[in-house]
Design a protein around this motif. Structure first.
Motif, mmCIF file in Angstrom:
data_model
loop_
_atom_site.group_PDB
_atom_site.id
_atom_site.type_symbol
_atom_site.label_atom_id
_atom_site.label_comp_id
_atom_site.label_asym_id
_atom_site.label_seq_id
_atom_site.Cartn_x
_atom_site.Cartn_y
_atom_site.Cartn_z
ATOM 1 N N LEU A 199 -28.405 -66.061 -65.561
ATOM 2 C CA LEU A 199 -27.160 -66.720 -66.286
ATOM 3 C C LEU A 199 -27.434 -68.040 -66.820
ATOM 4 O O LEU A 199 -27.018 -68.243 -68.122
ATOM 5 C CB LEU A 199 -25.825 -66.438 -65.415
ATOM 6 N N PRO A 200 -27.809 -68.978 -66.201
ATOM 7 C CA PRO A 200 -28.178 -70.243 -66.616
ATOM 8 C C PRO A 200 -28.945 -70.456 -67.773
ATOM 9 O O PRO A 200 -28.815 -71.086 -68.673
ATOM 10 C CB PRO A 200 -28.574 -70.972 -65.337
ATOM 11 N N ARG A 201 -30.128 -69.642 -67.676
ATOM 12 C CA ARG A 201 -31.063 -69.338 -68.791
ATOM 13 C C ARG A 201 -30.468 -68.998 -70.100
ATOM 14 O O ARG A 201 -30.582 -69.482 -71.170
ATOM 15 C CB ARG A 201 -32.112 -68.561 -68.322
ATOM 16 N N GLU A 202 -29.362 -67.826 -69.781
ATOM 17 C CA GLU A 202 -28.908 -67.285 -71.170
ATOM 18 C C GLU A 202 -27.990 -68.406 -71.739
ATOM 19 O O GLU A 202 -27.944 -68.689 -72.870
ATOM 20 C CB GLU A 202 -28.084 -66.120 -70.622
ATOM 21 N N VAL A 203 -27.183 -69.125 -70.904
ATOM 22 C CA VAL A 203 -26.179 -70.026 -71.632
ATOM 23 C C VAL A 203 -26.854 -71.070 -72.190
ATOM 24 O O VAL A 203 -26.697 -71.614 -73.266
ATOM 25 C CB VAL A 203 -25.101 -70.579 -70.412
ATOM 26 N N LEU A 204 -27.826 -71.746 -71.350
ATOM 27 C CA LEU A 204 -28.575 -72.734 -71.928
ATOM 28 C C LEU A 204 -29.338 -72.492 -73.366
ATOM 29 O O LEU A 204 -29.523 -73.283 -74.098
ATOM 30 C CB LEU A 204 -29.947 -73.064 -70.864
ATOM 31 N N ARG A 205 -29.646 -71.278 -73.386
ATOM 32 C CA ARG A 205 -30.346 -70.759 -74.963
ATOM 33 C C ARG A 205 -29.068 -71.158 -75.970
ATOM 34 O O ARG A 205 -29.641 -71.663 -77.164
ATOM 35 C CB ARG A 205 -30.831 -69.343 -74.986
ATOM 36 N N ASP A 206 -27.962 -70.776 -75.585
ATOM 37 C CA ASP A 206 -26.845 -71.038 -76.543
ATOM 38 C C ASP A 206 -26.721 -72.243 -76.867
ATOM 39 O O ASP A 206 -26.468 -72.924 -77.829
ATOM 40 C CB ASP A 206 -25.762 -70.291 -76.383
ATOM 41 N N VAL A 207 -26.611 -73.201 -75.807
ATOM 42 C CA VAL A 207 -26.628 -74.874 -75.866
ATOM 43 C C VAL A 207 -27.669 -75.256 -76.702
ATOM 44 O O VAL A 207 -27.322 -76.221 -77.415
ATOM 45 C CB VAL A 207 -26.708 -75.178 -74.204
ATOM 46 N N LEU A 208 -28.956 -74.987 -76.466
ATOM 47 C CA LEU A 208 -29.834 -75.318 -77.450
ATOM 48 C C LEU A 208 -29.675 -75.004 -78.813
ATOM 49 O O LEU A 208 -30.075 -75.812 -79.645
ATOM 50 C CB LEU A 208 -31.297 -74.913 -76.784
ATOM 51 N N ARG A 209 -28.958 -73.868 -79.067
ATOM 52 C CA ARG A 209 -28.851 -73.515 -80.510
ATOM 53 C C ARG A 209 -27.741 -74.488 -81.143
ATOM 54 O O ARG A 209 -27.495 -74.478 -82.431
ATOM 55 C CB ARG A 209 -28.377 -72.172 -80.503
ATOM 56 N N GLY A 210 -27.155 -74.964 -80.211
ATOM 57 C CA GLY A 210 -26.130 -75.961 -80.851
ATOM 58 C C GLY A 210 -24.682 -76.011 -80.473
ATOM 59 O O GLY A 210 -23.887 -76.383 -81.022
ATOM 60 N N ALA A 211 -24.443 -75.236 -79.635
ATOM 61 C CA ALA A 211 -23.112 -74.828 -78.853
ATOM 62 C C ALA A 211 -22.620 -76.153 -78.116
ATOM 63 O O ALA A 211 -23.450 -76.665 -77.403
ATOM 64 C CB ALA A 211 -23.122 -73.884 -78.057
ATOM 65 N N ARG A 212 -21.398 -76.605 -78.378
ATOM 66 C CA ARG A 212 -20.888 -77.680 -78.023
ATOM 67 C C ARG A 212 -19.981 -77.490 -76.832
ATOM 68 O O ARG A 212 -19.193 -78.348 -76.448
ATOM 69 C CB ARG A 212 -20.349 -78.641 -78.977
ATOM 70 N N SER A 213 -19.376 -76.266 -76.886
ATOM 71 C CA SER A 213 -18.198 -75.926 -76.069
ATOM 72 C C SER A 213 -18.369 -74.400 -75.353
ATOM 73 O O SER A 213 -19.131 -73.765 -75.704
ATOM 74 C CB SER A 213 -17.131 -76.118 -76.603
ATOM 75 N N VAL A 214 -17.594 -74.303 -74.592
ATOM 76 C CA VAL A 214 -17.568 -72.860 -74.028
ATOM 77 C C VAL A 214 -17.354 -71.979 -74.934
ATOM 78 O O VAL A 214 -17.899 -70.664 -75.371
ATOM 79 C CB VAL A 214 -16.562 -72.706 -73.014
ATOM 80 N N ALA A 215 -16.216 -72.440 -75.990
ATOM 81 C CA ALA A 215 -15.790 -71.295 -77.083
ATOM 82 C C ALA A 215 -17.122 -71.196 -78.176
ATOM 83 O O ALA A 215 -17.111 -69.847 -78.361
ATOM 84 C CB ALA A 215 -14.715 -71.879 -77.616
ATOM 85 N N GLU A 216 -17.984 -72.106 -78.406
ATOM 86 C CA GLU A 216 -18.991 -71.769 -79.126
ATOM 87 C C GLU A 216 -19.986 -71.114 -78.346
ATOM 88 O O GLU A 216 -20.888 -70.162 -79.146
ATOM 89 C CB GLU A 216 -19.388 -73.285 -79.574
ATOM 90 N N VAL A 217 -20.112 -71.149 -77.229
ATOM 91 C CA VAL A 217 -21.073 -70.378 -76.435
ATOM 92 C C VAL A 217 -20.491 -68.962 -76.334
ATOM 93 O O VAL A 217 -21.193 -67.806 -76.749
ATOM 94 C CB VAL A 217 -21.202 -70.794 -74.949
ATOM 95 N N ASP A 218 -19.267 -68.545 -76.415
ATOM 96 C CA ASP A 218 -18.766 -67.358 -76.778
ATOM 97 C C ASP A 218 -19.113 -66.784 -78.092
ATOM 98 O O ASP A 218 -19.084 -65.478 -78.343
ATOM 99 C CB ASP A 218 -17.194 -67.305 -76.384
ATOM 100 N N ALA A 219 -18.896 -67.661 -78.858
ATOM 101 C CA ALA A 219 -18.894 -67.265 -80.486
ATOM 102 C C ALA A 219 -20.453 -66.830 -80.601
ATOM 103 O O ALA A 219 -20.630 -65.902 -81.270
ATOM 104 C CB ALA A 219 -18.714 -68.350 -81.249
ATOM 105 N N MET A 220 -21.549 -67.429 -79.918
ATOM 106 C CA MET A 220 -22.823 -66.870 -79.996
ATOM 107 C C MET A 220 -23.040 -65.609 -79.491
ATOM 108 O O MET A 220 -23.885 -64.754 -80.097
ATOM 109 C CB MET A 220 -23.542 -67.892 -79.508
ATOM 110 N N ALA A 221 -22.320 -65.316 -78.369
ATOM 111 C CA ALA A 221 -22.418 -64.016 -77.631
ATOM 112 C C ALA A 221 -21.745 -62.827 -78.594
ATOM 113 O O ALA A 221 -22.414 -61.790 -78.797
ATOM 114 C CB ALA A 221 -21.695 -64.056 -76.632
ATOM 115 N N VAL A 222 -20.757 -63.220 -79.439
ATOM 116 C CA VAL A 222 -20.180 -62.172 -80.304
ATOM 117 C C VAL A 222 -21.026 -62.171 -81.607
ATOM 118 O O VAL A 222 -21.328 -61.109 -81.912
ATOM 119 C CB VAL A 222 -18.711 -62.787 -80.864
#
Length: 275
Positions: free
Chosen positions: A136-159
């Motif tokens: 799970l940390p790996r999955e979230v960090l991949r999105d953070v590296l893409r540019g997510a700055r918040s929990v909502a943006e991590v969720d947006a990437m999942a969508v």
């Protein structure tokens, strides 16, 4: 450690007691160390004390004290007399214990934004450590590296990953031909000129913020950029519907661009011609 007097021990007393139990080389890690180094850990319930000790020590977990033996003892950080793991290690030690995505997303995004941790440092630490609990940390960090700055943006990437659409530019600043600022959409599909904004109701619909949102949308419209607005809560409650809306908006933006390339008047150009 013996508590003299009646009443419930303070958090500091629990920490001191755990360190005495763990031995002279013990370090506090996990949520306790995160909070003592400036993170809030919002929405994560306070738990027992998580200790790191050298692998050679023969100390086991007991009661509210979780003891983790490791061959990779970090250099301690001392805050108010409490020796603890550095923030990057403490964050990941806590995240590895979760089986749900929400607390992992919350803690890692706060660590990057509030704690100013470099996501690449966190990834290197994950690579160097045990694979246990690292998915799970790996999955979230991949999105953070893409540019997510918040929990909502991590969720947006999942969508977005549900849609099959090309990856948008995340948090990319847009300017017009003269260099004037247009906006920084959460996601921008450059090919079709579609901006995706994840707009919090609480923030964007207060009076001043609402006016700012209208001005932003007017700048998008003036540049012929289609904008899709989504409430953060829907990213989790209705991810399928939001994904479908994103696909529909992308298709609509693409159709508008195709018509313009063919020289077919759009409704906007027809209105301008009538004025």
């Amino acid at each position: 450690m013996l508590l003299l007097g009646s009443g419930k021990p303070t958090r500091r007393q629990l920490v001191d007691g755990a360190l005495l139990y763990g031995g002279p080389q013990a370090l506090v890690t996990g949520l306790e160390a995160c909070r003592r180094q400036g993170l809030r850990g919002s929405g994560i319930a306070a738990n027992g004390i998580h200790l790191l000790i050298p692998d050679s020590c023969k100390v086991s977990s007991v009661g509210s004290v979780t003891v983790e033996r490791t061959t990779r003892m970090p250099r301690p950080v001392v805050v108010d007399g409490v020796p603890m793991a550095p923030l990057f290690r403490a964050v990941l030690d806590e995240c590895r214990r979760f089986s749900a995505r929400d607390p992992v997303r919350a803690l890692l995004t706060e660590a990057v934004q509030r704690g100013r941790l470099n996501p690449e440092v966190l990834i290197r630490e994950l690579e160097a450590g045990s694979d246990r609990g690292s998915a799970l940390p790996r999955e979230v960090l991949r999105d953070v590296l893409r540019g997510a700055r918040s929990v909502a943006e991590v969720d947006a990437m999942a969508v977005w990953r549900r849609t099959g659409l090309p990856e948008p530019l995340w948090n990319h600043e847009l300017r017009d031909a003269s260099g004037r600022y247009i906006g920084t959409p959460d996601g921008y599909f450059k090919k079709v000129r579609l901006a995706w904004e994840v707009d919090s109701y609480d923030f964007h619909f207060a009076r001043e913020q609402y006016a700012g949102t209208l001005e932003r949308n007017s700048r998008y419209a003036a540049e012929g950029i289609l904008v899709l607005q989504t409430l953060p809560s829907r990213l989790r409650s209705e991810p399928g519907k939001v994904a479908a809306e994103l696909v529909a908006a992308y298709d609509a933006a693409n159709s508008m661009n195709v018509l313009q390339l063919r020289g077919v008047p759009t409704r906007r150009s027809n209105l301008l011609n009538k004025q």
